[in-house]
Design a protein around this motif. Structure first.
Motif, PDB file in Angstrom:
ATOM      1  N   GLU A   1     -16.673  45.343  33.962  1.00  0.00           N
ATOM      2  CA  GLU A   1     -17.464  46.109  34.933  1.00  0.00           C
ATOM      3  C   GLU A   1     -18.713  45.332  35.336  1.00  0.00           C
ATOM      4  O   GLU A   1     -19.084  45.286  36.513  1.00  0.00           O
ATOM      5  CB  GLU A   1     -17.855  47.458  34.320  1.00  0.00           C
ATOM      6  N   VAL A   2     -19.363  44.710  34.363  1.00  0.00           N
ATOM      7  CA  VAL A   2     -20.564  43.919  34.640  1.00  0.00           C
ATOM      8  C   VAL A   2     -20.230  42.756  35.564  1.00  0.00           C
ATOM      9  O   VAL A   2     -20.980  42.433  36.492  1.00  0.00           O
ATOM     10  CB  VAL A   2     -21.187  43.398  33.321  1.00  0.00           C
ATOM     11  N   ALA A   3     -19.075  42.120  35.315  1.00  0.00           N
ATOM     12  CA  ALA A   3     -18.663  40.970  36.123  1.00  0.00           C
ATOM     13  C   ALA A   3     -18.475  41.346  37.591  1.00  0.00           C
ATOM     14  O   ALA A   3     -18.667  40.518  38.480  1.00  0.00           O
ATOM     15  CB  ALA A   3     -17.372  40.372  35.561  1.00  0.00           C
ATOM     16  N   LYS A   4     -18.114  42.593  37.853  1.00  0.00           N
ATOM     17  CA  LYS A   4     -17.884  43.046  39.221  1.00  0.00           C
ATOM     18  C   LYS A   4     -19.163  43.552  39.890  1.00  0.00           C
ATOM     19  O   LYS A   4     -19.176  43.803  41.088  1.00  0.00           O
ATOM     20  CB  LYS A   4     -16.835  44.168  39.238  1.00  0.00           C
ATOM     21  N   SER A   5     -20.216  43.717  39.103  1.00  0.00           N
ATOM     22  CA  SER A   5     -21.468  44.256  39.630  1.00  0.00           C
ATOM     23  C   SER A   5     -22.434  43.131  39.974  1.00  0.00           C
ATOM     24  O   SER A   5     -22.115  41.952  39.897  1.00  0.00           O
ATOM     25  CB  SER A   5     -22.109  45.187  38.592  1.00  0.00           C
TER      26      SER A   5
ATOM     27  N   LYS B   1     -12.916  34.112  27.514  1.00  0.00           N
ATOM     28  CA  LYS B   1     -12.246  33.812  28.778  1.00  0.00           C
ATOM     29  C   LYS B   1     -12.861  34.596  29.931  1.00  0.00           C
ATOM     30  O   LYS B   1     -12.859  34.142  31.072  1.00  0.00           O
ATOM     31  CB  LYS B   1     -10.751  34.130  28.676  1.00  0.00           C
ATOM     32  N   ALA B   2     -13.376  35.764  29.610  1.00  0.00           N
ATOM     33  CA  ALA B   2     -13.989  36.606  30.648  1.00  0.00           C
ATOM     34  C   ALA B   2     -15.435  36.219  30.916  1.00  0.00           C
ATOM     35  O   ALA B   2     -16.104  36.831  31.739  1.00  0.00           O
ATOM     36  CB  ALA B   2     -13.908  38.076  30.243  1.00  0.00           C
ATOM     37  N   GLY B   3     -15.928  35.187  30.225  1.00  0.00           N
ATOM     38  CA  GLY B   3     -17.253  34.676  30.533  1.00  0.00           C
ATOM     39  C   GLY B   3     -18.314  34.852  29.473  1.00  0.00           C
ATOM     40  O   GLY B   3     -19.462  34.449  29.682  1.00  0.00           O
ATOM     41  N   ALA B   4     -17.977  35.475  28.334  1.00  0.00           N
ATOM     42  CA  ALA B   4     -18.975  35.638  27.272  1.00  0.00           C
ATOM     43  C   ALA B   4     -19.399  34.264  26.756  1.00  0.00           C
ATOM     44  O   ALA B   4     -18.597  33.335  26.687  1.00  0.00           O
ATOM     45  CB  ALA B   4     -18.405  36.467  26.126  1.00  0.00           C
ATOM     46  N   LEU B   5     -20.670  34.131  26.388  1.00  0.00           N
ATOM     47  CA  LEU B   5     -21.175  32.854  25.898  1.00  0.00           C
ATOM     48  C   LEU B   5     -20.912  32.664  24.417  1.00  0.00           C
ATOM     49  O   LEU B   5     -20.785  31.535  23.950  1.00  0.00           O
ATOM     50  CB  LEU B   5     -22.679  32.730  26.166  1.00  0.00           C
ATOM     51  N   ASP B   6     -20.849  33.769  23.663  1.00  0.00           N
ATOM     52  CA  ASP B   6     -20.608  33.655  22.232  1.00  0.00           C
ATOM     53  C   ASP B   6     -20.069  34.973  21.711  1.00  0.00           C
ATOM     54  O   ASP B   6     -20.138  36.012  22.384  1.00  0.00           O
ATOM     55  CB  ASP B   6     -21.896  33.277  21.487  1.00  0.00           C
ATOM     56  N   PHE B   7     -19.538  34.935  20.484  1.00  0.00           N
ATOM     57  CA  PHE B   7     -18.901  36.107  19.899  1.00  0.00           C
ATOM     58  C   PHE B   7     -19.150  36.069  18.397  1.00  0.00           C
ATOM     59  O   PHE B   7     -18.741  35.130  17.723  1.00  0.00           O
ATOM     60  CB  PHE B   7     -17.399  36.067  20.189  1.00  0.00           C
ATOM     61  N   PHE B   8     -19.851  37.083  17.870  1.00  0.00           N
ATOM     62  CA  PHE B   8     -20.197  37.107  16.451  1.00  0.00           C
ATOM     63  C   PHE B   8     -19.572  38.296  15.742  1.00  0.00           C
ATOM     64  O   PHE B   8     -19.596  39.420  16.250  1.00  0.00           O
ATOM     65  CB  PHE B   8     -21.717  37.195  16.269  1.00  0.00           C
ATOM     66  N   ALA B   9     -19.036  38.039  14.552  1.00  0.00           N
ATOM     67  CA  ALA B   9     -18.576  39.124  13.695  1.00  0.00           C
ATOM     68  C   ALA B   9     -19.743  39.540  12.801  1.00  0.00           C
ATOM     69  O   ALA B   9     -20.487  38.700  12.305  1.00  0.00           O
ATOM     70  CB  ALA B   9     -17.396  38.654  12.844  1.00  0.00           C
ATOM     71  N   LYS B  10     -19.935  40.849  12.644  1.00  0.00           N
ATOM     72  CA  LYS B  10     -20.987  41.354  11.773  1.00  0.00           C
ATOM     73  C   LYS B  10     -20.490  41.282  10.319  1.00  0.00           C
ATOM     74  O   LYS B  10     -19.320  41.586  10.064  1.00  0.00           O
ATOM     75  CB  LYS B  10     -21.336  42.801  12.119  1.00  0.00           C
TER      76      LYS B  10
END
Length: 224
Positions: A83-87, A110-119
């Protein structure tokens, strides 16, 4: 901190406001802990329990990034990313999750996130990711401001000056432009000088670069 607690502090354009990190997570403990961590390094932080609250919050005119939980109560962070990508919101996104898996992180990246962290994540890893995201957003804002300034300069040109500029960036000499436009060479020289001055172009090469940024198409000989 409750979601949007500081919203009353935003009234103007945010001019002079330091970099901003928006946190969206339905876990209040995470919002408090992560907010405290980011504020400890001088960042402005706004926290929200849902994506709806974040969207309704007026945004600062400053380099920003969004730290977003993948699994929010009653909604998906990945769906919100789409949704953010379309706004009109173009700030970088850093994902975090307590239920992360490889497929989810790959989809987010793939959708554009810069990083991904597991808590739980290392504080320094999150600080590094946020610093990189804010640097990227600062570069984007500067580029957009530069293009906006170029457009204003180009709009200030008269129709004749724009036409001469299009011939100049095509590589034509004043004599050739004069023949194409049925003008005297000295008149072309005046228009050319004005166009260079208004565009703040130091050289023809600089004018060509600025024309390319603006999408100004060169006029070739015989096109008038």
């Amino acid at each position: 901190m409750s979601a949007g607690q500081n919203s009353t502090s935003i009234k103007g354009t945010g001019e002079g406001v330091p970099s901003v990190v928006y946190i969206v997570d339905d876990d209040e403990a995470i919002r408090l802990a992560l907010g405290a961590l980011l504020r400890s390094v001088g960042l402005r932080v706004e926290t929200f329990a849902s994506s709806r609250e974040f969207l309704a919050f007026p945004k600062y005119d400053a380099p920003s990034c969004l730290v977003l939980d993948v699994r929010l109560r009653g909604e998906s962070g990945l769906a919100f990313q789409e949704e953010v990508a379309k706004s009109a919101l173009r700030m970088p996104i850093v994902f975090m999750t307590g239920h992360g898996d490889i497929a989810m992180s790959v989809k987010a990246m793939k959708a554009g996130a810069l990083d991904f962290f597991a808590k739980p994540f290392r504080d320094q890893d999150m600080l590094d990711a946020v610093t990189y995201a804010l640097t990227r957003d600062r570069e984007r804002l500067l580029a957009e401001q530069s293009i906006a300034a170029l457009r204003i300069s180009h709009d200030s040109l008269t129709p004749r000056e724009k036409q001469v500029m299009e011939f100049v960036v095509a590589g034509l000499l004043n004599k050739q432009i004069a023949a194409e436009m049925n003008l005297s060479e000295i008149t072309v020289k005046v228009h050319r000088g004005q166009a260079m001055k208004k565009m703040a172009a130091r050289s023809v090469a600089d004018l060509v670069r600025k024309a390319e940024v603006l999408g100004v198409k060169p006029h070739s000989a015989g096109s008038v």
